[in-house]
Structure formats: structure tokens, C-alpha cells
Scaffold this motif. Sequence first.
Motif, mmCIF file in Angstrom:
data_model
loop_
_atom_site.group_PDB
_atom_site.id
_atom_site.type_symbol
_atom_site.label_atom_id
_atom_site.label_comp_id
_atom_site.label_asym_id
_atom_site.label_seq_id
_atom_site.Cartn_x
_atom_site.Cartn_y
_atom_site.Cartn_z
ATOM 1 N N LYS A 65 0.829 -1.213 0.000
ATOM 2 C CA LYS A 65 0.000 0.000 0.000
ATOM 3 C C LYS A 65 0.861 1.261 0.000
ATOM 4 C CE LYS A 65 -4.130 -1.970 2.143
ATOM 5 N NZ LYS A 65 -5.054 -1.912 3.307
ATOM 6 N N GLU A 66 2.008 1.200 0.673
ATOM 7 C CA GLU A 66 2.936 2.334 0.698
ATOM 8 C C GLU A 66 3.489 2.614 -0.693
ATOM 9 O OE1 GLU A 66 7.251 3.489 2.770
ATOM 10 O OE2 GLU A 66 6.470 1.433 2.849
ATOM 11 N N LEU A 67 3.879 1.549 -1.406
ATOM 12 C CA LEU A 67 4.435 1.722 -2.738
ATOM 13 C C LEU A 67 3.376 2.220 -3.715
ATOM 14 C CD1 LEU A 67 6.750 1.508 -4.720
ATOM 15 C CD2 LEU A 67 6.317 -0.944 -4.914
ATOM 16 N N VAL A 68 2.186 1.665 -3.659
ATOM 17 C CA VAL A 68 1.119 2.096 -4.567
ATOM 18 C C VAL A 68 0.738 3.549 -4.291
ATOM 19 C CG1 VAL A 68 -1.304 1.728 -5.199
ATOM 20 C CG2 VAL A 68 0.251 -0.219 -4.992
ATOM 21 N N LYS A 69 0.769 3.957 -3.037
ATOM 22 C CA LYS A 69 0.499 5.361 -2.704
ATOM 23 C C LYS A 69 1.496 6.284 -3.398
ATOM 24 C CE LYS A 69 0.025 8.523 1.230
ATOM 25 N NZ LYS A 69 0.103 8.650 2.716
ATOM 26 N N GLU A 70 2.754 5.867 -3.436
ATOM 27 C CA GLU A 70 3.785 6.650 -4.133
ATOM 28 C C GLU A 70 3.526 6.673 -5.634
ATOM 29 O OE1 GLU A 70 7.079 8.999 -4.751
ATOM 30 O OE2 GLU A 70 6.153 8.465 -2.836
ATOM 31 N N LEU A 71 3.137 5.547 -6.198
ATOM 32 C CA LEU A 71 2.909 5.457 -7.637
ATOM 33 C C LEU A 71 1.688 6.255 -8.076
ATOM 34 C CD1 LEU A 71 3.677 1.644 -8.078
ATOM 35 C CD2 LEU A 71 5.189 3.570 -8.574
ATOM 36 N N LYS A 72 0.720 6.399 -7.203
ATOM 37 C CA LYS A 72 -0.496 7.158 -7.528
ATOM 38 C C LYS A 72 -0.225 8.644 -7.695
ATOM 39 C CE LYS A 72 -4.261 6.540 -5.240
ATOM 40 N NZ LYS A 72 -5.159 6.364 -4.080
ATOM 41 N N LYS A 73 0.906 9.119 -7.221
ATOM 42 C CA LYS A 73 1.231 10.548 -7.345
ATOM 43 C C LYS A 73 1.334 10.977 -8.806
ATOM 44 C CE LYS A 73 3.697 10.824 -2.930
ATOM 45 N NZ LYS A 73 5.009 11.074 -2.270
ATOM 46 N N ASP A 74 1.600 10.021 -9.709
ATOM 47 C CA ASP A 74 1.761 10.335 -11.125
ATOM 48 C C ASP A 74 0.526 9.968 -11.935
ATOM 49 O OD1 ASP A 74 4.361 11.249 -10.683
ATOM 50 O OD2 ASP A 74 5.186 9.235 -10.858
ATOM 51 N N LEU A 75 -0.594 9.795 -11.269
ATOM 52 C CA LEU A 75 -1.814 9.340 -11.930
ATOM 53 C C LEU A 75 -2.211 10.249 -13.085
ATOM 54 C CD1 LEU A 75 -3.971 7.123 -11.765
ATOM 55 C CD2 LEU A 75 -5.268 8.593 -10.213
ATOM 56 N N MET A 76 -2.030 11.541 -12.926
ATOM 57 C CA MET A 76 -2.403 12.488 -13.977
ATOM 58 C C MET A 76 -1.629 12.230 -15.265
ATOM 59 S SD MET A 76 -2.133 16.656 -13.941
ATOM 60 C CE MET A 76 -0.347 16.598 -13.781
ATOM 61 N N TYR A 123 -0.314 9.329 -16.200
ATOM 62 C CA TYR A 123 -0.783 8.078 -16.785
ATOM 63 C C TYR A 123 -2.048 8.320 -17.611
ATOM 64 C CZ TYR A 123 1.872 6.342 -12.686
ATOM 65 O OH TYR A 123 2.807 6.117 -11.718
ATOM 66 N N GLU A 124 -2.980 9.049 -17.027
ATOM 67 C CA GLU A 124 -4.276 9.252 -17.675
ATOM 68 C C GLU A 124 -4.144 10.070 -18.949
ATOM 69 O OE1 GLU A 124 -6.447 11.030 -14.504
ATOM 70 O OE2 GLU A 124 -7.077 9.107 -13.634
ATOM 71 N N ASP A 125 -3.292 11.087 -18.950
ATOM 72 C CA ASP A 125 -3.169 11.980 -20.116
ATOM 73 C C ASP A 125 -2.406 11.331 -21.263
ATOM 74 O OD1 ASP A 125 -4.538 13.878 -18.720
ATOM 75 O OD2 ASP A 125 -2.782 15.087 -18.197
ATOM 76 N N SER A 126 -1.526 10.357 -20.955
ATOM 77 C CA SER A 126 -0.637 9.805 -21.990
ATOM 78 C C SER A 126 -0.944 8.361 -22.356
ATOM 79 C CB SER A 126 0.809 9.900 -21.508
ATOM 80 O OG SER A 126 1.042 8.996 -20.433
ATOM 81 N N GLY A 127 -1.873 7.727 -21.655
ATOM 82 C CA GLY A 127 -2.089 6.298 -21.868
ATOM 83 C C GLY A 127 -0.995 5.458 -21.252
ATOM 84 N N GLY A 128 -0.374 5.998 -20.219
ATOM 85 C CA GLY A 128 0.726 5.306 -19.562
ATOM 86 C C GLY A 128 0.288 4.536 -18.341
ATOM 87 N N GLY A 129 1.225 4.299 -17.435
ATOM 88 C CA GLY A 129 0.942 3.524 -16.236
ATOM 89 C C GLY A 129 2.224 3.184 -15.518
ATOM 90 N N VAL A 130 2.235 2.048 -14.857
ATOM 91 C CA VAL A 130 3.384 1.606 -14.070
ATOM 92 C C VAL A 130 4.045 0.420 -14.750
ATOM 93 C CG1 VAL A 130 4.053 0.514 -11.879
ATOM 94 C CG2 VAL A 130 2.471 2.456 -11.884
#
Length: 309
Positions: free
Chosen positions: A114-125, A127-134
Motif C-alpha cells: 500500500k505504501e508503494l502504490v500510494k507513491e505510484l499514484k502521485k503520477d496518476l495524472m 498516466y491518464e493523459d498519456s495512456g501510460g501507467g506503471v
Amino acid sequence: MTNYITNIQKFSIHDGDGIRTTVFFKGCPLKCQWCHNPETQRYEREMQIDPSKCLSCGACAKACPNEAIVMAQPSDRQSPMPETNKEKCAFCEKCTLYCPENIREIVGKAYEPKELVKELKKDLMFYEDSGGGVTFSGGEVMAADIDYVEELARLLAKEGITLTIDTCGYAPYEKFERLLPYVNTFLYDVKMMDPELHREYIGVDNRLILENLVKLARSGARIYIRIPTIRDLNGTEENIQATIDFLKNNNIDPAKVNLLPYHDTGSHKYAKVGMTYEGTMLEAPSSEEMEKYVNMFKQAGFINTVIGG
């Protein structure tokens, strides 16, 4: 088994589709002579030191509460250098704080899912704008504890974040099966087709890797084939044709084929983790050779073949 992360690389554009955040796992079952992430090869935490910038001041040794660091006189230097006893080091980080040149760094950090996913969610914008992700990379993510990786994948899916797995393919297929429901794309390394050359330059033969590739393709997984291409090793017409034949004979239709010219940009890292770079004699094919290999793939029907990526 503790799973360590060596780096969380934000705004990555070479590890899958769109803008991605790449998580580098520590530990790999292969020993590629050209590996550009040597700090991810070992599974345990370790101290990374840049010896070229060391002042031989001894501040690190004085700061260590466990006497894990001693100043020793190497044969190739006039000044003493700090040597770390791995058995005594508790990774307290005091030596990193007291080093005046900031040349000491602990490689490997443990995260709760949960700690790692919380960090990864910081870049959610992004991912959504570019069709990206993790993207999970390494090292080799498939060599990590599969319960841990699956929990991360499940949490990312719950947040609507797509997952790409960058893998060498050298792991039990049961691990791939567990991740299939959560993975959008596999970036799958096919380094060379000759099993003896594979063993010589990579440390293991390629049987398991190729078997897993066939199984993944038959499962319907979306796959990018990635070939790190080295002149006179796997960057030959013979190896490229053998790769094409294998894909066609096994009805593998990758979404993309990436031919990645060899580079040695990671060679400077080896001394920092007490390793020797073995790829000094390797070189990339010429631009003309790379274009020829791309055309070989395209003429065989793999039209989405590119250099780099």
C-alpha cells in the motif's frame, strides 16, 4: 523473502506505452555481461560507493557505530580507502550522512504494497493523459516473491492503473499465470537463440525463457519482444533469422518488436558495487545493420518492428 526496490523512476518513456513510472526490483537470476543495472543483480541490500570521488578522509569509518568500515590501503592507490564488512553493516545510514562528498548510498528499500502504490499514484495524472501507467522492471520482478508482486498488481488494478512487466522470462510459468489478470503488456527479452551462447554470456540457457514465451503467447497476453542487439553476438543475420523462425513456428504475433542497440552507459556503476564490467569488448551494430535487421522482421510479417523503445 524481503523484496527490495532500488529505484522508482518517474516520467519514463522507454518502458512501455505512454508516460510511465518504472519500479526497479532488486535481484536477478541472470548475469548478462552487458547489464546496465548492476546494482539490481544481487537480492540483498548493499552499500554503493563511488571510489573515484573518495577523499580518504575516514569520516565514514568514524561515524559507523558497528565498526563495519575500516580504512585499508589498496595496491592501486596512494591513499587508504574505506572497506565495508557486510556482516557488520546494519544499514543505519550514518556513514552516508557523514560522508562530505555524498558518495555512499544504500541500495535497496523495502516497501509495504500500500505504501508503494500510494507513491505510484502521485503520477496518476500523467498516466491518464498519456495512456501510460506503471512498469515493474529490475533486476527481475518475476524473481521477487509472487505474493508481494500480485498484491501490488491487484492494488494498481483497483486504482485503474495499467501495469507493464519488463521481464527476462526466467521464472516458473506459474508466476506469470498469477499476474496475467492484471498485466496490460509484457516487455519480453529474447536475447539470443543459441543456447550455448546464451549460457556463456548470460549465465543460463534459454530453454525456460522460450518455453514461457510460447505459453504467454498462447494465453493471449500482449507482448513486446525486446532484443538487446550486439554486433557479432546476437546482432547477426543468423540470430535474427533464427528469432524470426522461432516466432513464426510458434505462432507468436507480438504487438511490437524492439531492437535495442547495445550501449555501455551503465558500465560506470560497476565499481560502485564492487563488480567488474565484462562487456568492454562488446559494441553496437551499425545503423545500416540495425536497419537491415528491422527489414528482416518486417519482411517476415512483423511490421511493427522498430529500433529502440
